[in-house]
Design an enzyme around this catalytic site. Structure first.
Site, PDB file in Angstrom:
ATOM      1  N   HIS A 173       0.830  -1.208   0.000  1.00  0.00           N
ATOM      2  CA  HIS A 173       0.000   0.000   0.000  1.00  0.00           C
ATOM      3  C   HIS A 173       0.864   1.256   0.000  1.00  0.00           C
ATOM      4  O   HIS A 173       0.849   2.031   0.966  1.00  0.00           O
ATOM      5  CB  HIS A 173      -0.919  -0.004   1.223  1.00  0.00           C
ATOM      6  CG  HIS A 173      -1.844  -1.186   1.283  1.00  0.00           C
ATOM      7  ND1 HIS A 173      -1.430  -2.431   1.650  1.00  0.00           N
ATOM      8  CD2 HIS A 173      -3.173  -1.292   1.002  1.00  0.00           C
ATOM      9  CE1 HIS A 173      -2.469  -3.280   1.607  1.00  0.00           C
ATOM     10  NE2 HIS A 173      -3.529  -2.614   1.216  1.00  0.00           N
TER      11      HIS A 173
ATOM     12  N   SER B 100      -0.941   4.738   0.580  1.00  0.00           N
ATOM     13  CA  SER B 100      -1.369   4.972   1.970  1.00  0.00           C
ATOM     14  C   SER B 100      -0.186   5.348   2.850  1.00  0.00           C
ATOM     15  O   SER B 100      -0.356   5.955   3.901  1.00  0.00           O
ATOM     16  CB  SER B 100      -2.043   3.717   2.528  1.00  0.00           C
ATOM     17  OG  SER B 100      -3.141   3.337   1.718  1.00  0.00           O
TER      18      SER B 100
ATOM     19  N   SER C 257      -6.082  -5.210  11.051  1.00  0.00           N
ATOM     20  CA  SER C 257      -7.537  -5.161  11.136  1.00  0.00           C
ATOM     21  C   SER C 257      -7.842  -3.753  11.626  1.00  0.00           C
ATOM     22  O   SER C 257      -7.531  -3.397  12.768  1.00  0.00           O
ATOM     23  CB  SER C 257      -8.058  -6.213  12.111  1.00  0.00           C
ATOM     24  OG  SER C 257      -9.469  -6.142  12.177  1.00  0.00           O
ATOM     25  N   LEU C 258      -8.420  -2.958  10.750  1.00  0.00           N
ATOM     26  CA  LEU C 258      -8.560  -1.524  11.035  1.00  0.00           C
ATOM     27  C   LEU C 258      -9.393  -1.281  12.288  1.00  0.00           C
ATOM     28  O   LEU C 258     -10.276  -2.052  12.628  1.00  0.00           O
ATOM     29  CB  LEU C 258      -9.158  -0.817   9.824  1.00  0.00           C
ATOM     30  CG  LEU C 258      -8.192  -0.715   8.630  1.00  0.00           C
ATOM     31  CD1 LEU C 258      -8.916  -0.191   7.390  1.00  0.00           C
ATOM     32  CD2 LEU C 258      -7.012   0.182   8.963  1.00  0.00           C
TER      33      LEU C 258
ATOM     34  N   GLU D 236     -16.464  -3.844  25.102  1.00  0.00           N
ATOM     35  CA  GLU D 236     -15.658  -5.066  25.136  1.00  0.00           C
ATOM     36  C   GLU D 236     -14.488  -5.003  24.168  1.00  0.00           C
ATOM     37  O   GLU D 236     -13.437  -5.610  24.424  1.00  0.00           O
ATOM     38  CB  GLU D 236     -16.538  -6.290  24.824  1.00  0.00           C
ATOM     39  CG  GLU D 236     -17.600  -6.587  25.875  1.00  0.00           C
ATOM     40  CD  GLU D 236     -18.869  -5.745  25.718  1.00  0.00           C
ATOM     41  OE1 GLU D 236     -18.956  -4.969  24.744  1.00  0.00           O
ATOM     42  OE2 GLU D 236     -19.766  -5.850  26.572  1.00  0.00           O
TER      43      GLU D 236
ATOM     44  N   ARG E 106     -22.785 -19.233  36.265  1.00  0.00           N
ATOM     45  CA  ARG E 106     -23.551 -18.324  37.122  1.00  0.00           C
ATOM     46  C   ARG E 106     -23.996 -19.006  38.411  1.00  0.00           C
ATOM     47  O   ARG E 106     -23.861 -18.448  39.505  1.00  0.00           O
ATOM     48  CB  ARG E 106     -24.783 -17.840  36.355  1.00  0.00           C
ATOM     49  CG  ARG E 106     -25.688 -16.956  37.197  1.00  0.00           C
ATOM     50  CD  ARG E 106     -26.826 -16.392  36.362  1.00  0.00           C
ATOM     51  NE  ARG E 106     -27.579 -15.417  37.123  1.00  0.00           N
ATOM     52  CZ  ARG E 106     -28.841 -15.555  37.504  1.00  0.00           C
ATOM     53  NH1 ARG E 106     -29.517 -16.631  37.154  1.00  0.00           N
ATOM     54  NH2 ARG E 106     -29.438 -14.630  38.196  1.00  0.00           N
TER      55      ARG E 106
END
Lengths: 632, 632
Positions: A36, A39, A123-124, A364, A470
């Site tokens: 790239h 970029s 992974s953007l 998360e 639980r």
């Protein structure tokens, strides 16, 4: 076409560095035939100024705790990063040209195969949240003045995880964090949502609590001033929002769509257009500080909680109590939780050791990223409902690419949570975590076992996942029993077991009840507590296969990718391949009591008894362990 | 303690409705012994006004396309939703009190078990993104004036997915969408990041492009005015940011920490404090509009692309071409992509049918949610790199709880992408998607097969996943060959096959090459193209087990939860359980060419040959298909 200059100290020489970074990005990607470069070219001026003046880093000592951190959230701009390493003298020109070749450390996207890369990106939307984790470590754990610099793209600003990161960074007043936003307008297939509307990003960032500076990302003086302002800003993180041109410097690709992720067609012409090939070496400033990082005081020896046999306790409670004990004995343990610490019981640690507890609220992705960012020097344990780790699955996948060592706990697993219904039930977590490289998957059935496994987790490399329950479950082990990762426990065994029941977590207790019932029928059942789902105790399972007619596996999980398939994989290519009846959840649950849920799913004692009887009845007729004789 | 009133038309009577909603929320959760009454009580006034005046809904005809949509993004406030249904006369008081009991439609969190619930919620941060999908359908597909109302909590505003939704809604000018933000200050374990700082949220939302109104969420007049303003706002979505009190109306719990997710201890006292038990029925206004929804013109018959045997094409390209053809023949097909449409080839559809293409930029969570929102009346196909579906895993899990029918395509699967490296390689997607309830997992090896499967996907219920390959692969099937979901293809078969090689996608071609090599050695190999990984063609595999000595499974995926374990599960409890050698990716890849990657991972033709030889060599000695004889 090469030039020699001394270490640059002026804006003019920084421009030369920037051109070299462009040229080297083009050379590396053209030699590779992919990558790239455009970029990389948009951010070259920004990174040249950073490297020449602001970045404090000892390339000879990447583990120096005082080093700044540089994370390419836009990981596809990797040739720019590698060109910076070349400019800093960290890699040779020869190595630069190994980019994207087999065996090279210079992968298509950065990974910690390179000692100066903290974490993998590509992974953007992940680099900034991880940077927040590193900056949090700097502020709250190490308590050192190192800075975290994150280069982001503009396309990735559409990822919600970026806004989790922006929000947390402001909330935590991370003035040691600078985000450099490379707004080059063009994504992979066209213009981004907001193009060059820098005001849009500045307004949003200020609304979140950031100090935002808009600049021309190709104006060296503006960049210099912005970085100076960023380092001088106290109490809030700074975003340098830079208007840039993708492919800057080469007219045939500059600001043109259709050149994302492609090597330049005529690299030589492009290099000529950029003014030839400089050969500048940048002397990167080393960190000045040498104070020792913060150490938290500890009390040895480890005093794990002890639960009395015959009583009941929830494994999630034992997680919380063991974690607090571990934190007392180990100063490197830090705890994160996703706003459910009173359910996961991480709050026990939080109350005792507020300095080492970081509330991540309901975010998360940011939580997983923060754990990855912190694990370079700390031992993070992060918890939420097991179901909600699915929210961070891409981050967990990438944590493995980062070779990160993190401990994750997922509570409230399976249908046994009862009335809350399927949205809160993890029924795919065993499959998801098993399929993560470097993972360990643990699923204890009692509180003493949980406590011992929490201790083990801290010394285990990779992605270590603990599944807790639980409901309170019976204490069946002694507090002094030891549980190794990769082990199992045979809970019932006679000389003449007809069947083997393999269970873990909540289903162990169902299996024991089933074994009692079967014993009344004269059917001896071996019961294996397979608390270590990955790695799996193949030896114990092989022994059971030799001794018994067949297996019943029983899991509070969908049938795919969990306990049953883990057991099947053990025997895939073995001489002896036992019959395996897989009991698992097959219908979508609704609300019901825990006992009703287990029954409805066909994973309770009654279902186990039925399956075991079918195996045992089968046995005398044709010796079910002597299966597979070829017809004819 | 019951009162009767007629349909209320004044603010005073709406207050009574609100009290009834509180009382019923308390009654339902106290009868159940669990649930989230305090989270319901904060939003009762907001929902009372909505129900009495603004909501347009025909409860007798939930499929009426003109109905408004109401989504509880804070799904744990379900008792409030059910109380609204009771007030609207949609459910009886008797049914209300079945809340959270086994078999009840009134689950702990709302699901489409109830006909008035579009989608399941309960995993926070999903309802608003799904609402954006419904609103997008209203604007761009149905082209009807129905409104979408989403009730959100404040804790869930920390989820990045909410900000993906806010951004997309503004970008798409969704003035048919109103978000009602119930800012009750308290999360599960304590105060949220921003407490009652309504200005914070208003500033952020205005920065994103929303119309934001701050109100006292217990002031009926303010609520009325805010909703009126929301419905009158043109060109942008509106957020009603309401300051509320958790547990409003009952002093023992109001604005107090520690009462999240707990039934009230003394329900009778609480009901007395609320003024007793009203019995109001609300006549909800029905939608006035009766224009037919938009239909897109089609051209029949379906003209799928055809590829010539012996040539090469990438399955991802075939996906794009088949999808465009499908869209020509079917007006219900809509396409979404995560800013990689020139890689997934969704751009072919985008160029031909811009009206039915929605660019989702790099926001995979919002993309999955939009597909779920649209699938009520449309047939969405959504695509990105297979690796990046992991970003939306929680949304896909919840889509299954929603009983959603969506088609997802993941391109660039596996190590065979080559130089880009592991961040871009899906190596866990088969495991992740197999472990989703209602899922179908397809992995074609050639372009004709892909085209046929794309056609089948559109008629398949549940979560339908197609995995495509970056590299061009040989066309081995005829354009007229049919491929059923649940089927497979036996590509090589002789009367005396020694081994069976099971492959899918890229590895099918390696298997065929391996079979040729093995044939030269005199080892006949059966080759099965298992393009339907789930459901799986058990019959064909069973036949192969009868005929051959053992299986080699080969997958471009980690060893856990993928093709190999799917095959093992077929035989788990069969009489005949063949030996299975599982070839899969075991080491973390770096950058390399596709061929180098396949070789390094041990999933290329050479590796298959080696494994098959080992099985075959093994055969004569001890008849490997006659395994499992018990020692002794």
């Amino acid at each position: 076409m090469t030039m020699q200059t001394s270490t640059p100290t002026s804006h003019e020489s920084w421009r030369l560095i920037a051109q070299q970074l462009r040229v080297d990005s083009i050379r590396a990607s053209s030699t590779a035939g992919s990558g790239h470069p455009t970029s990389a070219m948009s951010a070259a001026d920004l990174m040249a100024v950073l490297l020449a003046k602001y970045f404090r880093y000892d390339f000879a000592a990447p583990k120096n705790p005082h080093n700044d951190h540089l994370i390419f959230s836009k990981g596809h701009a990797s040739p720019l990063l590698y060109a910076m390493y070349r400019a800093a003298g960290a890699i040779s020109d020869e190595e630069l040209l190994t980019y994207r070749k087999r065996g090279s450390r210079l992968e298509g996207h950065p990974t910690p195969a390179l000692p100066w890369v903290d974490v993998a990106t590509g992974s953007l939307g992940q680099g900034l949240p991880i940077g927040v984790g590193v900056a949090l470590a700097g502020k709250r754990l190490d308590r050192l003045p190192y800075r975290v610099w994150v280069l982001t793209g503009d396309s990735e600003l559409a990822e919600g995880s970026m806004w989790e990161a922006f929000e947390h960074a402001a909330f935590e007043h991370l003035d040691n964090l600078t985000a450099v936003l490379d707004i080059n307008r063009l994504g992979q297939r066209g213009e981004t949502m907001h193009g060059w509307d820098l005001d849009y990003f500045a307004t949003r960032l200020r609304a979140v609590g950031w100090h935002a500076i808009e600049i021309d990302g190709h104006d060296i003086a503006q960049i210099d001033a912005a970085f100076a302002e960023a380092t001088a800003t106290v109490g809030q993180p700074t975003a340098v929002i830079a208007r840039t041109i993708k492919g800057m410097g080469v007219a045939s690709v500059a600001d043109k769509n259709g050149f994302h992720g492609k090597a330049l067609e005529d690299a030589d012409a492009a290099i000529r257009e950029l003014g030839g090939r400089p050969n500048v070496t940048v002397t990167v400033s080393k960190p000045a500080d040498d104070r020792p990082p913060q150490h938290f005081s500890v009390q040895q020896p480890l005093g794990l909680p002890r639960y009395q046999r015959g009583t009941k306790e929830a494994t999630r409670k034992a997680y919380g109590e063991a974690l607090a004990a571990l934190g007392t004995a180990r100063g490197d343990v830090v705890v994160l939780d996703g706003e459910v610490s009173n359910s996961t019981y991480a709050d026990i640690f939080a109350k005792q050791k507020p300095d080492r507890y970081i509330e991540m609220y309901i975010a998360e992705q940011q939580m997983a990223a923060a754990a990855v960012g912190m694990q370079v020097r700390w031992k993070p344990f992060a918890s939420t409902f097991a179901a909600f780790w699915s929210r961070a699955y891409d981050f967990i996948r990438m944590a493995a690419v980062s070779r990160a060592n993190i401990c994750l706990c997922g509570s409230h697993a399976g249908v046994s949570i009862g009335e809350d219904g399927p949205s809160q039930m993890a029924l795919e977590d065993l499959a998801a975590f098993r399929a993560v490289w470097s993972s360990t998957v643990l699923y204890p059935c009692d509180a003493n076992q949980t406590a011992k496994l929490v201790e083990r987790m801290a010394d285990r490399d990779g992605i270590v996942y603990l599944r807790t329950t639980r409901e309170k479950t019976p204490i069946i082990y002694d507090p002094d029993d030891e549980f190794l990762i990769g082990g199992s426990r045979v809970l019932r065994q006679s000389g003449a077991d007809a069947v083997t029941i393999v269970a873990a977590g909540i289903t162990v207790h169902e299996a024991l009840t089933a074994a009692d019932t079967l014993a009344h029928d004269g059917i001896a059942a071996r019961v294996v507590d397979l608390y270590s789902v990955k790695p799996i105790d193949s030896a114990t399972l092989r022994a059971a296969a030799r001794d018994t007619a067949g297996f019943v596996t029983v899991e509070d999980h969908w049938p795919e990718g969990g306990l049953g398939e883990a057991v099947l994989s053990v025997f895939a290519n073995e001489e002896l391949r036992p019959r395996v009846v897989k009991l698992a959840v097959r219908a979508m649950p609704g609300s019901a009591t825990p006992a009703e849920q287990l029954a409805a799913a066909g994973i309770d004692a009654a279902a186990i008894v039925e399956a075991a009887r079918a195996l045992a009845v089968h046995a005398p007729k044709e010796a079910p362990w002597s299966i597979g004789n070829r017809p004819g």
